[in-house]
Design a protein around this motif. Structure first.
Motif, PDB file in Angstrom:
ATOM      1  N   GLU A  54       0.824  -1.209   0.000  1.00  0.00           N
ATOM      2  CA  GLU A  54       0.000   0.000   0.000  1.00  0.00           C
ATOM      3  C   GLU A  54       0.859   1.259   0.000  1.00  0.00           C
ATOM      4  O   GLU A  54       0.511   2.260  -0.620  1.00  0.00           O
ATOM      5  N   ALA A  55       1.997   1.193   0.694  1.00  0.00           N
ATOM      6  CA  ALA A  55       2.878   2.361   0.762  1.00  0.00           C
ATOM      7  C   ALA A  55       3.676   2.548  -0.522  1.00  0.00           C
ATOM      8  O   ALA A  55       3.998   3.677  -0.911  1.00  0.00           O
ATOM      9  N   VAL A  56       4.010   1.422  -1.184  1.00  0.00           N
ATOM     10  CA  VAL A  56       4.786   1.487  -2.425  1.00  0.00           C
ATOM     11  C   VAL A  56       4.016   0.681  -3.480  1.00  0.00           C
ATOM     12  O   VAL A  56       4.408  -0.434  -3.837  1.00  0.00           O
ATOM     13  N   PRO A  57       2.917   1.194  -3.987  1.00  0.00           N
ATOM     14  CA  PRO A  57       2.058   0.410  -4.883  1.00  0.00           C
ATOM     15  C   PRO A  57       2.748  -0.062  -6.150  1.00  0.00           C
ATOM     16  O   PRO A  57       2.387  -1.102  -6.694  1.00  0.00           O
ATOM     17  N   GLU A  58       3.747   0.685  -6.618  1.00  0.00           N
ATOM     18  CA  GLU A  58       4.428   0.271  -7.840  1.00  0.00           C
ATOM     19  C   GLU A  58       5.252  -1.009  -7.641  1.00  0.00           C
ATOM     20  O   GLU A  58       5.643  -1.667  -8.608  1.00  0.00           O
ATOM     21  N   LEU A  59       5.515  -1.364  -6.387  1.00  0.00           N
ATOM     22  CA  LEU A  59       6.270  -2.585  -6.088  1.00  0.00           C
ATOM     23  C   LEU A  59       5.415  -3.606  -5.337  1.00  0.00           C
ATOM     24  O   LEU A  59       5.956  -4.560  -4.770  1.00  0.00           O
ATOM     25  N   ALA A  60       4.098  -3.424  -5.355  1.00  0.00           N
ATOM     26  CA  ALA A  60       3.217  -4.331  -4.609  1.00  0.00           C
ATOM     27  C   ALA A  60       3.331  -5.766  -5.124  1.00  0.00           C
ATOM     28  O   ALA A  60       3.412  -6.720  -4.340  1.00  0.00           O
TER      29      ALA A  60
END
Length: 228
Positions: free
Chosen positions: A158-164
């Motif tokens: 959730e904090a880093v959606p591009e790396l979810a």
């Protein structure tokens, strides 16, 4: 030209040698298939006798029922034993980080040391711990005792959606190796290490409890960028 007649024994030997050729053996059931067929026939006879226990004066029907009960208990016991063995003392609910103080650097150094020794499962765990501690040190995630690897993937995603997706894949590697008894490998360690490096290069937004940025954490510098 007259040919010598072939005797009965010689003809039998020739026929046996011909039938022993591989081409005739391809469709022949294996020993395991033959054993299973015999076992299946035996079970069918047991169930047949058990369905009419009083139809056999010798009491064979009741014996069949007793044998079926024993077989069922053995099968259930085997399944329970295998499942218990697979669970082992470890659990996916175990916290990823230990209670003792540590830093992301501590875990990265431990991971590299273990990887150099070929202890891939332990190295993967330490690298994932480095990810968790690094996100806490950068105030991307709040320090929380008891956080599991799966919870780390969800919260960090959730904090880093591009790396979810990469986070879920990295935690899946850890789960498979640490809890699923799959072998750790250099390739799997490299995947988690790459995830760690990509997260370090990312600049996620720090935590803002109650809508406010904590003092000194993630405040913007004069150039407009986050200060770490």
């Amino acid at each position: 030209m007259m040919l010598d007649p072939i005797g009965r024994d010689e003809a039998r030997d020739m026929a046996r040698r011909e039938l022993d050729k591989q081409i005739y053996q391809r469709d022949k059931p294996s020993w395991l298939e033959r054993m299973w067929d015999r076992f299946s026939e035996w079970l069918q006879k047991l169930f047949s006798h058990a369905s009419h226990p009083n139809a056999h004066g010798s009491g064979g029907g009741w014996v069949s029922i007793a044998v079926i009960v024993v077989i069922a208990l053995v099968v259930v016991g085997l399944v329970v034993w295998l499942m218990w063995d697979r669970r082992n003392p470890r659990s996916r609910k175990d916290p990823l980080l230990e209670d003792k103080p540590s830093t992301a650097l501590d875990h990265r150094e431990a991971a590299e040391r273990l990887a150099a020794q070929g202890q891939w499962a332990e190295a993967i765990r330490e690298r994932l711990r480095a990810i968790a501690r690094d996100l806490e040190e950068r105030a991307v995630l709040a320090p929380r005792p008891g956080r599991t690897a799966d919870e780390l993937a969800a919260e960090a995603g959730e904090a880093v959606p591009e790396l979810a997706d990469a986070l879920r894949a990295g935690v899946r590697v850890f789960d498979d190796v640490w809890y699923g008894d799959r072998p750790g490998t250099a390739e799997r360690y490299a995947q988690v290490k790459d995830l760690d490096e990509r997260l370090r290069a990312a600049r996620p937004k720090p935590l803002e409890p109650d809508g406010l940025t904590p003092a000194g954490v993630g405040a913007d510098d004069p150039d407009g960028g986050p200060r770490w």
